[in-house]
Design a protein around this motif. Structure first.
Motif, PDB file in Angstrom:
ATOM      1  N   UNK A  69      -2.016  10.969  -2.770  1.00 54.53           N
ATOM      2  CA  UNK A  69      -2.325  10.713  -4.186  1.00 54.53           C
ATOM      3  C   UNK A  69      -1.244   9.850  -4.841  1.00 54.53           C
ATOM      4  N   UNK A  70       0.002  10.100  -4.495  1.00 56.80           N
ATOM      5  CA  UNK A  70       1.086   9.290  -5.069  1.00 56.80           C
ATOM      6  C   UNK A  70       1.005   7.857  -4.571  1.00 56.80           C
ATOM      7  N   UNK A  71       0.737   7.673  -3.292  1.00 54.74           N
ATOM      8  CA  UNK A  71       0.591   6.315  -2.768  1.00 54.74           C
ATOM      9  C   UNK A  71      -0.576   5.593  -3.432  1.00 54.74           C
ATOM     10  N   UNK A  72      -1.673   6.295  -3.642  1.00 50.62           N
ATOM     11  CA  UNK A  72      -2.817   5.684  -4.322  1.00 50.62           C
ATOM     12  C   UNK A  72      -2.418   5.245  -5.730  1.00 50.62           C
ATOM     13  N   UNK A 108       0.864  -1.242  -8.641  1.00 45.83           N
ATOM     14  CA  UNK A 108       1.180  -2.573  -8.110  1.00 45.83           C
ATOM     15  C   UNK A 108       0.129  -3.592  -8.558  1.00 45.83           C
ATOM     16  N   UNK A 109      -1.142  -3.226  -8.441  1.00 44.06           N
ATOM     17  CA  UNK A 109      -2.215  -4.139  -8.856  1.00 44.06           C
ATOM     18  C   UNK A 109      -2.137  -4.420 -10.354  1.00 44.06           C
ATOM     19  N   UNK A 110      -1.875  -3.391 -11.151  1.00 42.42           N
ATOM     20  CA  UNK A 110      -1.744  -3.544 -12.606  1.00 42.42           C
ATOM     21  C   UNK A 110      -0.567  -4.454 -12.951  1.00 42.42           C
ATOM     22  N   UNK A 167       5.206  -1.614  -1.453  1.00 44.26           N
ATOM     23  CA  UNK A 167       5.397  -1.283  -2.870  1.00 44.26           C
ATOM     24  C   UNK A 167       6.762  -1.755  -3.369  1.00 44.26           C
ATOM     25  N   UNK A 168       7.818  -1.369  -2.667  1.00 47.45           N
ATOM     26  CA  UNK A 168       9.171  -1.680  -3.159  1.00 47.45           C
ATOM     27  C   UNK A 168       9.479  -3.172  -3.063  1.00 47.45           C
TER      28      UNK A 168
END
Length: 166
Positions: free
Chosen positions: A4-7, A13-15, A126-127
């Motif tokens: 859930x956190x990765x989602x 990231x997309x936002x 992500x990072x």
């Protein structure tokens, strides 16, 4: 880290990418050199995202370097990034906890061998993107443009207003 956190992080990231591309479209033409540097930086992120996408899906690596020789237009890069962000959102939606721990072998673009879990690869994506969005924010600041507030907390409260409470 939970699925859930990765989602949520891939939603963030997309936002953040969408906010940044919207601002880049407003860079005045007299700052074409700085805009080009921003595009090159974000193209590097896109290429890296695609390379790790290939590692995660078992597909051939789509690039042999961490940037392309030619620089895409801002519009083309934005479309490519949106499509890649959508792929990661779909990928994250299908993850399970056991899959995150799977370790994959791969080769970096320099030929060195690599070995990472799926979770580690996703966290790298992500990072890495956040780091380079910060680089672009600094470039925008150098021409007097305020970068978007690229904050996970802002994303969470904007996408889930109930988090603000009473």
């Amino acid at each position: 880290m939970s699925v859930a956190t990765l989602q949520s992080l891939f939603g963030y990231k997309a936002w953040a990418n969408a906010e940044l591309f919207a601002l880049l479209a407003k860079v005045p033409s007299e700052h074409i050199v700085q805009l080009h540097a921003c595009i090159r930086t974000l193209n590097h992120v896109y290429v890296t995202d695609r390379i790790f996408r290939a590692h995660l899906s078992g597909a051939p690596r789509p690039f042999d370097a961490t940037n392309t020789e030619d620089t895409p237009t801002l519009a083309q890069l934005q479309a490519d990034v949106q499509a890649t962000d959508a792929w990661y959102l779909d990928y994250a939606a299908g993850l399970t906890e056991p899959v995150l721990g799977e370790v994959l072998d791969f080769r970096f673009t320099d030929g060195d061998r690599g070995r990472m879990s799926r979770e580690e690869m996703l966290l790298h994506v992500i990072t890495h993107g956040g780091y380079h969005r910060g680089n672009v924010g600094e470039l925008l600041g150098s021409i007097g443009m305020a970068a978007p507030r690229d904050l996970y907390t802002k994303f969470l409260h904007q996408s889930e207003p109930a988090r603000r409470g009473n």
